[in-house]
Scaffold this motif. Structure first.
Motif, mmCIF file in Angstrom:
data_model
loop_
_atom_site.group_PDB
_atom_site.id
_atom_site.type_symbol
_atom_site.label_atom_id
_atom_site.label_comp_id
_atom_site.label_asym_id
_atom_site.label_seq_id
_atom_site.Cartn_x
_atom_site.Cartn_y
_atom_site.Cartn_z
ATOM 1 N N UNK A 1 0.826 -1.206 0.000
ATOM 2 C CA UNK A 1 0.000 0.000 0.000
ATOM 3 C C UNK A 1 0.858 1.253 0.000
ATOM 4 N N UNK A 2 2.152 1.111 0.331
ATOM 5 C CA UNK A 2 3.055 2.266 0.260
ATOM 6 C C UNK A 2 3.106 2.778 -1.172
ATOM 7 N N UNK A 3 2.827 1.874 -2.102
ATOM 8 C CA UNK A 3 2.812 2.240 -3.505
ATOM 9 C C UNK A 3 1.779 3.330 -3.778
ATOM 10 N N UNK A 4 0.668 3.311 -3.054
ATOM 11 C CA UNK A 4 -0.391 4.314 -3.229
ATOM 12 C C UNK A 4 0.162 5.701 -2.934
ATOM 13 N N UNK A 5 0.932 5.816 -1.857
ATOM 14 C CA UNK A 5 1.477 7.123 -1.479
ATOM 15 C C UNK A 5 2.530 7.580 -2.494
ATOM 16 N N UNK A 6 3.329 6.654 -3.020
ATOM 17 C CA UNK A 6 4.316 7.012 -4.044
ATOM 18 C C UNK A 6 3.622 7.527 -5.305
ATOM 19 N N UNK B 1 -8.775 4.101 -2.754
ATOM 20 C CA UNK B 1 -7.972 2.890 -2.941
ATOM 21 C C UNK B 1 -7.746 2.184 -1.604
ATOM 22 N N UNK B 2 -7.537 2.962 -0.567
ATOM 23 C CA UNK B 2 -7.326 2.375 0.760
ATOM 24 C C UNK B 2 -8.607 1.715 1.266
ATOM 25 N N UNK B 3 -9.737 2.379 1.079
ATOM 26 C CA UNK B 3 -11.002 1.814 1.554
ATOM 27 C C UNK B 3 -11.356 0.512 0.824
ATOM 28 N N UNK B 4 -10.957 0.401 -0.430
ATOM 29 C CA UNK B 4 -11.279 -0.798 -1.213
ATOM 30 C C UNK B 4 -10.364 -1.975 -0.877
ATOM 31 N N UNK B 5 -9.193 -1.697 -0.295
ATOM 32 C CA UNK B 5 -8.236 -2.756 0.006
ATOM 33 C C UNK B 5 -8.743 -3.610 1.159
ATOM 34 N N UNK B 6 -9.007 -4.874 0.880
ATOM 35 C CA UNK B 6 -9.565 -5.787 1.881
ATOM 36 C C UNK B 6 -8.491 -6.331 2.825
ATOM 37 N N UNK B 7 -7.214 -6.263 2.426
ATOM 38 C CA UNK B 7 -6.145 -6.857 3.234
ATOM 39 C C UNK B 7 -5.741 -5.977 4.412
ATOM 40 N N UNK B 8 -6.043 -4.675 4.363
ATOM 41 C CA UNK B 8 -5.627 -3.765 5.421
ATOM 42 C C UNK B 8 -6.563 -3.853 6.622
ATOM 43 N N UNK B 9 -5.981 -3.749 7.806
ATOM 44 C CA UNK B 9 -6.799 -3.687 9.013
ATOM 45 C C UNK B 9 -7.318 -2.267 9.173
ATOM 46 N N UNK B 10 -8.273 -2.098 10.074
ATOM 47 C CA UNK B 10 -8.832 -0.758 10.312
ATOM 48 C C UNK B 10 -7.747 0.209 10.782
ATOM 49 N N UNK B 11 -6.857 -0.267 11.672
ATOM 50 C CA UNK B 11 -5.778 0.595 12.171
ATOM 51 C C UNK B 11 -4.832 1.001 11.044
ATOM 52 N N UNK B 12 -4.510 0.055 10.166
ATOM 53 C CA UNK B 12 -3.642 0.367 9.023
ATOM 54 C C UNK B 12 -4.302 1.386 8.107
ATOM 55 N N UNK B 13 -5.606 1.227 7.895
ATOM 56 C CA UNK B 13 -6.327 2.179 7.045
ATOM 57 C C UNK B 13 -6.274 3.580 7.644
#
Length: 181
Positions: A1-6, A137-149
């Motif tokens: 997901x760091x790719x999103x920020x890049x 993109x973050x909200x759609x990512x199912x692998x991330x936990x709520x804290x990570x989001x």
């Protein structure tokens, strides 16, 4: 997901560089070759920027001198400048085109400062759109936990705030340059 920020960083940098290009085209009462960056003319059937077919020099601080490499394009360059939104009257002496950059009136300075602000607002809108894409993109990512989001959303907001400050600084610097007599 760091790719999103890049990816967001890259897109926001593009928005800021587009803003800087737009701000260069605003006249400040001082001759600057970048005033003609967006002026194109028909050169052998294709729209060509003037700076690719002529040398542009600043003479005496308030005058631009355009010397085309191909003298046959002199009339076309003159016509392109006349019909552009640069607001300068070309003077053709047969060898070169001279553009006198007049001092700006107070009213014109305020108008140009508004244009700078408008360009800044367009850049901020582009940055906010990139932020929205990142958040989605973050909200759609199912692998991330709520804290990570939540953490990623904070990071995205930090990046967005940084670029908005950059836009504000560029616009205020240009407005100060325009308003300086």
């Amino acid at each position: 997901m760091e790719n999103v920020i890049e990816v967001m960083n890259h897109k926001m940098e593009k928005a800021v560089s587009a803003l800087e290009e737009n701000l260069k085209t605003l006249r400040t009462g001082v001759a600057n070759a970048s005033l003609l960056d967006h002026v194109h003319f028909d050169y052998y059937g294709s729209p060509t920027p003037i700076n690719q077919v002529a040398s542009i020099k600043v003479v005496e601080g308030r005058q631009l001198m355009i010397k085309p490499y191909d003298k046959s394009s002199l009339k076309d360059i003159e016509r392109a400048i006349s019909t552009s939104d640069v607001g300068l009257v070309p003077q053709n002496d047969g060898d070169v085109i001279r553009l006198n950059v007049p001092s700006l009136t107070e009213e014109r300075r305020k108008e140009l400062a508004k244009h700078a602000g408008k360009y800044g607002e367009e850049a901020k809108i582009a940055i906010r759109n990139v932020r929205r894409e990142g958040m989605e993109a973050i909200k759609k990512d199912k692998e991330l936990t709520e804290d990570d989001k939540k953490e990623m959303e904070k990071d995205i907001q930090k990046v967005t705030d940084k670029f908005v400050k950059t836009v504000d600084a560029a616009v205020s610097a240009k407005e100060a340059e325009i308003m300086k007599v």
